[in-house]
Design a protein around this motif. Structure first.
Motif, PDB file in Angstrom:
ATOM      1  N   MET A   1       0.837  -1.181   0.000  1.00  0.00           N
ATOM      2  CA  MET A   1       0.000   0.000   0.000  1.00  0.00           C
ATOM      3  C   MET A   1       0.883   1.247   0.000  1.00  0.00           C
ATOM      4  O   MET A   1       1.909   1.294   0.644  1.00  0.00           O
ATOM      5  CB  MET A   1      -0.896  -0.011   1.233  1.00  0.00           C
ATOM      6  CG  MET A   1      -1.854   1.120   1.276  1.00  0.00           C
ATOM      7  SD  MET A   1      -3.058   0.807   2.579  1.00  0.00           S
ATOM      8  CE  MET A   1      -3.864   2.358   2.574  1.00  0.00           C
ATOM      9  N   SER A   2       0.471   2.229  -0.733  1.00  0.00           N
ATOM     10  CA  SER A   2       1.286   3.438  -0.863  1.00  0.00           C
ATOM     11  C   SER A   2       1.268   4.260   0.425  1.00  0.00           C
ATOM     12  O   SER A   2       0.356   4.173   1.231  1.00  0.00           O
ATOM     13  CB  SER A   2       0.793   4.286  -2.034  1.00  0.00           C
ATOM     14  OG  SER A   2      -0.504   4.768  -1.774  1.00  0.00           O
ATOM     15  N   ARG A   3       2.314   5.060   0.558  1.00  0.00           N
ATOM     16  CA  ARG A   3       2.435   5.991   1.676  1.00  0.00           C
ATOM     17  C   ARG A   3       2.495   7.402   1.125  1.00  0.00           C
ATOM     18  O   ARG A   3       2.867   7.615  -0.028  1.00  0.00           O
ATOM     19  CB  ARG A   3       3.686   5.674   2.491  1.00  0.00           C
ATOM     20  CG  ARG A   3       3.567   4.326   3.224  1.00  0.00           C
ATOM     21  CD  ARG A   3       4.852   3.934   3.880  1.00  0.00           C
ATOM     22  NE  ARG A   3       5.794   3.601   2.800  1.00  0.00           N
ATOM     23  CZ  ARG A   3       7.092   3.450   2.952  1.00  0.00           C
ATOM     24  NH1 ARG A   3       7.647   3.613   4.113  1.00  0.00           N
ATOM     25  NH2 ARG A   3       7.862   3.148   1.934  1.00  0.00           N
ATOM     26  N   MET A   4       2.164   8.372   1.977  1.00  0.00           N
ATOM     27  CA  MET A   4       2.122   9.777   1.586  1.00  0.00           C
ATOM     28  C   MET A   4       3.375  10.473   2.110  1.00  0.00           C
ATOM     29  O   MET A   4       3.654  10.440   3.311  1.00  0.00           O
ATOM     30  CB  MET A   4       0.878  10.454   2.169  1.00  0.00           C
ATOM     31  CG  MET A   4      -0.446   9.791   1.775  1.00  0.00           C
ATOM     32  SD  MET A   4      -0.917  10.103   0.075  1.00  0.00           S
ATOM     33  CE  MET A   4      -1.352  11.821   0.159  1.00  0.00           C
TER      34      MET A   4
ATOM     35  N   VAL B   1      -6.485  12.044  -2.702  1.00  0.00           N
ATOM     36  CA  VAL B   1      -5.633  11.085  -1.998  1.00  0.00           C
ATOM     37  C   VAL B   1      -5.938   9.670  -2.474  1.00  0.00           C
ATOM     38  O   VAL B   1      -5.028   8.892  -2.768  1.00  0.00           O
ATOM     39  CB  VAL B   1      -5.812  11.205  -0.459  1.00  0.00           C
ATOM     40  CG1 VAL B   1      -5.178  10.029   0.262  1.00  0.00           C
ATOM     41  CG2 VAL B   1      -5.214  12.520   0.029  1.00  0.00           C
ATOM     42  N   ALA B   2      -7.217   9.328  -2.578  1.00  0.00           N
ATOM     43  CA  ALA B   2      -7.597   7.973  -3.011  1.00  0.00           C
ATOM     44  C   ALA B   2      -7.090   7.679  -4.421  1.00  0.00           C
ATOM     45  O   ALA B   2      -6.530   6.603  -4.677  1.00  0.00           O
ATOM     46  CB  ALA B   2      -9.115   7.797  -2.939  1.00  0.00           C
TER      47      ALA B   2
ATOM     48  N   LYS C   1       4.259   2.349  -4.196  1.00  0.00           N
ATOM     49  CA  LYS C   1       5.237   3.435  -4.093  1.00  0.00           C
ATOM     50  C   LYS C   1       4.632   4.629  -3.352  1.00  0.00           C
ATOM     51  O   LYS C   1       3.462   4.612  -2.980  1.00  0.00           O
ATOM     52  CB  LYS C   1       5.691   3.861  -5.492  1.00  0.00           C
ATOM     53  CG  LYS C   1       6.514   2.800  -6.204  1.00  0.00           C
ATOM     54  CD  LYS C   1       7.058   3.335  -7.497  1.00  0.00           C
ATOM     55  CE  LYS C   1       8.121   2.399  -8.052  1.00  0.00           C
ATOM     56  NZ  LYS C   1       8.872   3.064  -9.127  1.00  0.00           N
ATOM     57  N   TYR C   2       5.422   5.662  -3.178  1.00  0.00           N
ATOM     58  CA  TYR C   2       4.967   6.863  -2.486  1.00  0.00           C
ATOM     59  C   TYR C   2       4.056   7.719  -3.362  1.00  0.00           C
ATOM     60  O   TYR C   2       4.243   7.807  -4.574  1.00  0.00           O
ATOM     61  CB  TYR C   2       6.148   7.753  -2.095  1.00  0.00           C
ATOM     62  CG  TYR C   2       6.878   7.313  -0.860  1.00  0.00           C
ATOM     63  CD1 TYR C   2       6.368   7.586   0.411  1.00  0.00           C
ATOM     64  CD2 TYR C   2       8.096   6.653  -0.953  1.00  0.00           C
ATOM     65  CE1 TYR C   2       7.053   7.188   1.549  1.00  0.00           C
ATOM     66  CE2 TYR C   2       8.782   6.257   0.187  1.00  0.00           C
ATOM     67  CZ  TYR C   2       8.252   6.532   1.433  1.00  0.00           C
ATOM     68  OH  TYR C   2       8.933   6.146   2.555  1.00  0.00           O
ATOM     69  N   VAL C   3       3.119   8.386  -2.711  1.00  0.00           N
ATOM     70  CA  VAL C   3       2.457   9.553  -3.287  1.00  0.00           C
ATOM     71  C   VAL C   3       3.252  10.729  -2.753  1.00  0.00           C
ATOM     72  O   VAL C   3       3.345  10.925  -1.534  1.00  0.00           O
ATOM     73  CB  VAL C   3       0.984   9.670  -2.844  1.00  0.00           C
ATOM     74  CG1 VAL C   3       0.400  10.999  -3.312  1.00  0.00           C
ATOM     75  CG2 VAL C   3       0.162   8.494  -3.358  1.00  0.00           C
TER      76      VAL C   3
ATOM     77  N   ARG D   1      -0.331  20.463   4.414  1.00  0.00           N
ATOM     78  CA  ARG D   1      -1.008  20.784   5.678  1.00  0.00           C
ATOM     79  C   ARG D   1      -2.371  20.096   5.740  1.00  0.00           C
ATOM     80  O   ARG D   1      -2.743  19.523   6.761  1.00  0.00           O
ATOM     81  CB  ARG D   1      -1.176  22.300   5.833  1.00  0.00           C
ATOM     82  CG  ARG D   1      -1.870  22.692   7.150  1.00  0.00           C
ATOM     83  CD  ARG D   1      -2.338  24.145   7.147  1.00  0.00           C
ATOM     84  NE  ARG D   1      -3.122  24.515   5.994  1.00  0.00           N
ATOM     85  CZ  ARG D   1      -4.409  24.203   5.799  1.00  0.00           C
ATOM     86  NH1 ARG D   1      -5.059  23.486   6.677  1.00  0.00           N
ATOM     87  NH2 ARG D   1      -5.039  24.599   4.716  1.00  0.00           N
ATOM     88  N   GLN D   2      -3.101  20.118   4.636  1.00  0.00           N
ATOM     89  CA  GLN D   2      -4.403  19.458   4.606  1.00  0.00           C
ATOM     90  C   GLN D   2      -4.264  17.951   4.835  1.00  0.00           C
ATOM     91  O   GLN D   2      -5.054  17.341   5.556  1.00  0.00           O
ATOM     92  CB  GLN D   2      -5.106  19.709   3.268  1.00  0.00           C
ATOM     93  CG  GLN D   2      -5.578  21.123   3.069  1.00  0.00           C
ATOM     94  CD  GLN D   2      -6.215  21.297   1.711  1.00  0.00           C
ATOM     95  OE1 GLN D   2      -7.179  20.608   1.380  1.00  0.00           O
ATOM     96  NE2 GLN D   2      -5.671  22.202   0.902  1.00  0.00           N
ATOM     97  N   CYS D   3      -3.250  17.349   4.219  1.00  0.00           N
ATOM     98  CA  CYS D   3      -3.012  15.912   4.405  1.00  0.00           C
ATOM     99  C   CYS D   3      -2.646  15.610   5.854  1.00  0.00           C
ATOM    100  O   CYS D   3      -3.112  14.616   6.426  1.00  0.00           O
ATOM    101  CB  CYS D   3      -1.914  15.422   3.466  1.00  0.00           C
ATOM    102  SG  CYS D   3      -2.406  15.346   1.734  1.00  0.00           S
TER     103      CYS D   3
END
Length: 180
Positions: A1-4, A102-103, A112-114, A123-125
């Motif tokens: 699963m990707s990470r932010m 995000v989805a 992989k990363y977003v 900031r919103q994330c």
């Protein structure tokens, strides 16, 4: 699963862009950086703020202008905006809200990363609880004014855990995991 991941270059005094979003200051600090090269290989998709997408480009006037990481990365981009343009932009999907952005970016990134581009989007994330890591490249310059790395009127306390520290001749980078 990707990470932010929020990755960004910052002046020593905490600015990621100069007054009015000026990015010309960054041009002289771009150059070979093994940490940047490594991160670029780990990115599966971009989630980009509208001001960042339409803003100043440190590669202005070169063949790298308008290309993520100066052309060092290609792939799906998702731009968070309240004003979706009438004319499509190749390789860019415009999204109207953070949750769908995000989805979509996570689905496109796979394992992989977003990579998040833009202070307000980051900031919103963070406020939504979906930001996993922050990678800051500290450039040896002070700007005195501009767009801060993180701005939260009234203040807040975001706990971070340092997971990596690297040095190259023109920058130091610090990678953090968001703890809570």
């Amino acid at each position: 699963m990707s990470r932010m991941l929020y990755s960004v270059t910052m002046s020593l005094d905490g600015f990621i862009a100069g007054p009015g979003g000026d990015m010309s200051w960054l041009t002289e600090h771009l150059g070979p950086n093994p940490t940047v090269d490594k991160v670029i290989g780990e990115i599966g998709a971009l989630l980009v703020g509208n001001r960042t997408f339409r803003g100043d480009d440190p590669h202005r006037g070169t063949e790298s202008e308008g290309k993520p990481f100066g052309g060092g990365w290609t792939g799906p981009q998702f731009v968070l905006t309240h004003h979706i343009p009438d004319t499509p932009v190749p390789g860019v999907t415009f999204v109207g809200d953070l949750d769908s952005g995000v989805a979509a970016a996570k689905a496109a990134a796979g394992d992989k990363y977003v990579n998040i581009l833009g202070a307000d989007t980051a900031r919103q994330c963070l406020e939504a609880g979906v930001l996993d890591e922050i990678l800051v490249f500290i450039a040896p310059v002070m700007l005195g004014d501009g767009v801060r790395l993180f701005d939260h009127p009234g203040g807040t306390n975001v706990r971070l855990e340092r997971v990596e520290l690297t040095h190259v001749p023109h920058a130091t980078s610090i990678r953090f995991r968001v703890v809570g």
